[in-house]
Design an enzyme around this catalytic site. Sequence first.
Site, PDB file in Angstrom:
ATOM      1  N   ASP A  41       0.896  -1.263  -0.150  1.00 55.78           N
ATOM      2  CA  ASP A  41      -0.002   0.084   0.207  1.00 55.78           C
ATOM      3  C   ASP A  41       0.845   1.325  -0.188  1.00 55.78           C
ATOM      4  O   ASP A  41       0.231   2.521   0.289  1.00 55.78           O
ATOM      5  CB  ASP A  41      -0.964  -0.071   1.057  1.00 55.78           C
ATOM      6  CG  ASP A  41      -2.137  -1.069   0.924  1.00 55.78           C
ATOM      7  OD1 ASP A  41      -2.644  -0.947  -0.029  1.00 55.78           O
ATOM      8  OD2 ASP A  41      -2.591  -1.810   2.135  1.00 55.78           O
ATOM      9  N   ASP A  51      -6.376  -3.694  -6.520  1.00 56.30           N
ATOM     10  CA  ASP A  51      -6.116  -2.459  -5.930  1.00 56.30           C
ATOM     11  C   ASP A  51      -4.652  -2.321  -6.068  1.00 56.30           C
ATOM     12  O   ASP A  51      -4.252  -0.950  -6.110  1.00 56.30           O
ATOM     13  CB  ASP A  51      -6.315  -2.588  -4.309  1.00 56.30           C
ATOM     14  CG  ASP A  51      -7.516  -3.323  -3.892  1.00 56.30           C
ATOM     15  OD1 ASP A  51      -7.775  -4.176  -4.708  1.00 56.30           O
ATOM     16  OD2 ASP A  51      -7.910  -3.156  -3.084  1.00 56.30           O
TER      17      ASP A  51
END
Length: 426
Positions: free
Chosen positions: A146, A206
């Site tokens: 992330d 993602d």
Amino acid sequence: MKNNVFTQVQLNFRSALKASFYPALLLMLGFSLLAVSCTKSDSQRIPDVTVEEIMDFASQQLVILIDETDAAIERNPMSNRGPHVNSRAVRDGELFIIPSRDWTSGFMPGLLWFMYEYTGETYWLEHAKRHTAHIEREKTNAGTHDMGFKIYCSFGQGYRLVDDPHYRDVIVESARTLITRFNPTVGAIRSWDHNTDRWDFPVIIDNMMNLELLFRATQITGDSVFYDIAVEHARTTIDVLFRDDYSSYHVAGFNPETGELTAQHTHQGAFHASNWARGQAWGLYGYVMSYRFTGYAEFLQQAENIAEFILNHPNLPADLVPFWDYDDPNQPNTARDVSAATITASALYELSTMGTNQSAYYKNKADQILASVYHNFRSADGENFGFLLERSTGHLPHGYEIDVPLIYADYYFIEAALRKQRLEAR
Ligand code: GLY
């Protein structure tokens, strides 16, 4: 006489029929027109919104968000994963604050950078810098993919606007950390380290969003290592996460030693073969952005195909804000995901600049989404701790953040508004 009576009855019956038939016909016609206008053209009837209206609303709300966040952190400075730094959501009616490790920690600083970009005001600059500084410690955190969400949305947006060499160094160091998760045998960056009983080496849709950090790192340093990894990751994602109709799975699992594909699963969607709404939006945004940096036709084609999948989906409501999963059988009695809509709008604005023959169509759809979200899903003035939008869904299968304000819905909403402004200023 009989005849006359009969004729009279017939005449009375006819005129009664006439008297009730015409109004009934008109009524039916009215209903049909209403039905047509409620289905096909509902989205066309959404009143417009100007960038100025959106940004005026955002400036009033985000002042509140800053104050509420500071107050909440003062009351509760530490989490068990490090100091609280920014806000993420409204959970159970309370402001939910997070440490820098949280995947959403970059969005609040990013929003403040957008406000500075729009207004040029020192107030936003100071708060943007302060909230960005809190995230720096993530630059060496190799335990997650992330990094792009955290560092690009904060330091990356800041570096676009202020020429601070320290921001540049943080971006580059973060990109170096992120590529330690790349496996050349798989041809992708490892997304998560959790749930290893379900997948050995997971790659999720993602993760496309984290590539922007890598592309920027190559632009900044001239070192193609980041770019090459980003391109390979994007190509592997097309191969393993997309179906023939350009919808995507959420998670692909690999054997990291052989590179063999071992799973095509979901984590946040309704079921493995379903279309988790935010996942489709991440994919669209990811390929639009990858085309911006590479100019590769395969990425533009992928983006256009995903856009068609989303915009023509039979379960997309007329207001263009999807339910959290396009395949949730409980529709329409289930939660929406406004974040999926704002990510899509932002991506469509950029896609509309890429010279395809669908440019006007993409721009028009993005305008409609922005207007729909503004008119139908925004917080009441001064409410929701300063969050801008209601009714996003974070993780329905795990039972949290369902139908609530989420910081990334707001981030992409404002990014989309600024993209609209730039487009219209041309
Ligand atoms: N990247 C996590 C999510 O979209 O929920």
